[in-house]
Each structure stands twice: as C-alpha cells, then as structure tokens.
Write an enzyme that holds these catalytic residues in place. Sequence first.
Site, PDB file in Angstrom:
ATOM      1  N   LYS A   9       0.826  -1.202   0.000  1.00 30.94           N
ATOM      2  CA  LYS A   9       0.000   0.000   0.000  1.00 30.94           C
ATOM      3  C   LYS A   9       0.871   1.266   0.000  1.00 30.94           C
ATOM      4  O   LYS A   9       1.928   1.282   0.621  1.00 30.94           O
ATOM      5  CB  LYS A   9      -0.850  -0.044   1.278  1.00 30.94           C
ATOM      6  CG  LYS A   9      -1.853   1.051   1.424  1.00 30.94           C
ATOM      7  CD  LYS A   9      -2.577   0.876   2.764  1.00 30.94           C
ATOM      8  CE  LYS A   9      -3.629   1.951   2.941  1.00 30.94           C
ATOM      9  NZ  LYS A   9      -3.126   3.296   2.806  1.00 30.94           N
ATOM     10  N   LYS A  14       7.461   1.083   1.579  1.00 33.39           N
ATOM     11  CA  LYS A  14       8.146   0.201   0.603  1.00 33.39           C
ATOM     12  C   LYS A  14       9.524   0.745   0.243  1.00 33.39           C
ATOM     13  O   LYS A  14      10.478  -0.005   0.136  1.00 33.39           O
ATOM     14  CB  LYS A  14       7.333   0.108  -0.703  1.00 33.39           C
ATOM     15  CG  LYS A  14       6.051  -0.645  -0.613  1.00 33.39           C
ATOM     16  CD  LYS A  14       5.391  -0.731  -1.975  1.00 33.39           C
ATOM     17  CE  LYS A  14       5.034   0.611  -2.561  1.00 33.39           C
ATOM     18  NZ  LYS A  14       4.077   1.399  -1.779  1.00 33.39           N
ATOM     19  N   LYS A  40       5.798   9.076  -8.669  1.00 31.20           N
ATOM     20  CA  LYS A  40       6.317  10.092  -7.729  1.00 31.20           C
ATOM     21  C   LYS A  40       7.841  10.139  -7.760  1.00 31.20           C
ATOM     22  O   LYS A  40       8.440  11.063  -7.252  1.00 31.20           O
ATOM     23  CB  LYS A  40       5.865   9.779  -6.300  1.00 31.20           C
ATOM     24  CG  LYS A  40       4.386  10.048  -6.056  1.00 31.20           C
ATOM     25  CD  LYS A  40       4.066  10.200  -4.575  1.00 31.20           C
ATOM     26  CE  LYS A  40       4.508   9.066  -3.682  1.00 31.20           C
ATOM     27  NZ  LYS A  40       3.947   7.743  -3.983  1.00 31.20           N
ATOM     28  N   ASP A 133      -1.222   0.517  -4.420  1.00 33.10           N
ATOM     29  CA  ASP A 133      -2.607   0.793  -4.046  1.00 33.10           C
ATOM     30  C   ASP A 133      -3.563   0.330  -5.123  1.00 33.10           C
ATOM     31  O   ASP A 133      -4.619  -0.240  -4.857  1.00 33.10           O
ATOM     32  CB  ASP A 133      -2.820   2.302  -3.890  1.00 33.10           C
ATOM     33  CG  ASP A 133      -2.371   2.774  -2.532  1.00 33.10           C
ATOM     34  OD1 ASP A 133      -1.451   3.587  -2.494  1.00 33.10           O
ATOM     35  OD2 ASP A 133      -2.940   2.308  -1.540  1.00 33.10           O
TER      36      ASP A 133
END
Length: 281
Positions: A9, A14, A40, A133
């Site tokens: 998630k 991570k 990102k 996600d």
Amino acid sequence: MKQIAIYGKGGIGKSTIASNLSAALNEMGQTVMQVGCDPKRDSTRILAGGRFIPAVLEEHREKLRVGKDEYAIDLDRIVYRSPGGIYLVEAGGPEPGVGCAGRGVLTALQILKDLDAFETYGIDVAIYDVLGDVVCGGFSMPIREGFAREIYLVCSGGFMSIYAANNIARAVQRLGLRGDTGLAGIVCNSNGDEALERAVIPAFAQRLGTAFVQFVPRSPVIQAGEMEGRAVVEYAPDSREAEIFRNLARAILANDTRVIPTPIAELAELETMYREHLVKK
Ligand code: SF4
C-alpha cells in the site's frame, strides 16, 4: 540475476524497506540496482543522499521531442550510481493528466532491458519498488512482463495495508498461473502496534501460503538515517536496525521459494481474521 519486486500500500514504507535492503545487499558484495516504479519517483531518494534523480521517462520524452528514439538514450543519464555504489533508476511517469502511469513504468523497464542495463552494470539483484494501491493492469506490468519474479509484500498491522496486500496477492495469483512469478514472502514494516502485528501478519502469511520473512520495528534510527539521506547500514552500522536489514537481505538472497498465493476471497473472512487477532493481542 535475482529480480525482486516490493509491493504494498502507498505510504507503508516500501521505499524504506527497498532502500535499506539494497544497501544491506550492497554491503554483502552484491551488485544491486533499485528501480523506482512509481510516478512520484521518490523510491531512490534515501540512497541518492536525499536527492531526486532524473527519470527514464523524462529522458525518453526529451529524445522523442528532438526526433530520436530510445536507443539514443545514454544509459549513464538514466542510471545513477549512489555514493555507496548502488545503481539507481526512477521510471518516472507520464505528463500529469495524460497517459497510463503503469504503461509508462513498463516503457521505462523495457528501455532498461533494450539498452542492456542489467548486463552492462553486471547486476546481481534488481529490486523493483512498485506502487501497490491500485492493482490495475498498469501496475501489474512488471509482473506480467516477467521483470519481477519474486514478489515481496510489505504491510503493517493497519487493516487497510493487509487489505491492499491481499489484493496484490490476488493479482500475483492470477499472473503467477501464467508464468514463473510468485509470492516469496511478507515483510512487516511496523506502525508501532507490535503485539498485533506479530500475531496477525504471520497468520496472514500462512493463510496466503507464503513465508513471514522479517519484522522491521518502527525506529527513530531508521527515520534519522532517512533524514540524512542514508540507509541504516551506513548511518548506524552497529545498530540493531542495521542487523535487521542484514537478516532480511540474507533471507532474500537464500530464498528460492515462490508460491502461487491463496488470497482471501471474501472481505468478511479477512475482517474476521483481523478481528480475532485484535481481540487476542
Ligand atoms: S491502468 Fe492503472 S495506471 Fe493505467 S491509467 Fe488505469 S489506473 Fe492508471
């Protein structure tokens, strides 16, 4: 070459796990490439000393703009070597509001492959840090196209992180049936509720048919290292946390087991399992 993907998630840590794992493997003499697969493009920041490195898709767009193709991309412009010697790549993303981010990640991975990046740098372990996600077709591309063979899930004791991990396991189940990709284990990145996590996450791993690989405590040492732009084996090499990441690295290097997971199909069953451990802790 070992090809590992870290899924979980958003916000679960991570990149913290991937970066500290990369650094621990590097310390053991492995030649490591960490590939951020999130638009990102912040996966590799810790290893790059707190900096954002240029993204593959930006370079690709620039080449297209001047009428050249991907083969005109210079590998040294998209593969950054960290001060510690780890090779770092950020896939990047499409222009905001345009295109599919997952497809963009796949384009970036394909460029790396076409340019023989893994052979050129003699990579022993490639670690893909993938947004998890959305378990859409886009973000399962690294699995579907055979880049990632061993999938590790990162979750904490938060219900939504376990829910997301279960969804990713469903994707791995579907895709694993068509190739040799499989689930290799679960890593807990603690949110601080250790009693619950030490009970529910091993039970969840067992339910999926995979291994519970490592418990990573919530730690100011790890956070302080991140603030300094350094992995914990560099920032605090004698700490308990550094040893935890060395253990994780050893476990992953030694592991050659991957399974087609058996995810929980019904939300009610997942909730019941979670509730039982919540009550017992
Ligand atoms: S497939 Fe996934 S990554 Fe691609 S546009 Fe849809 S939601 Fe976004």
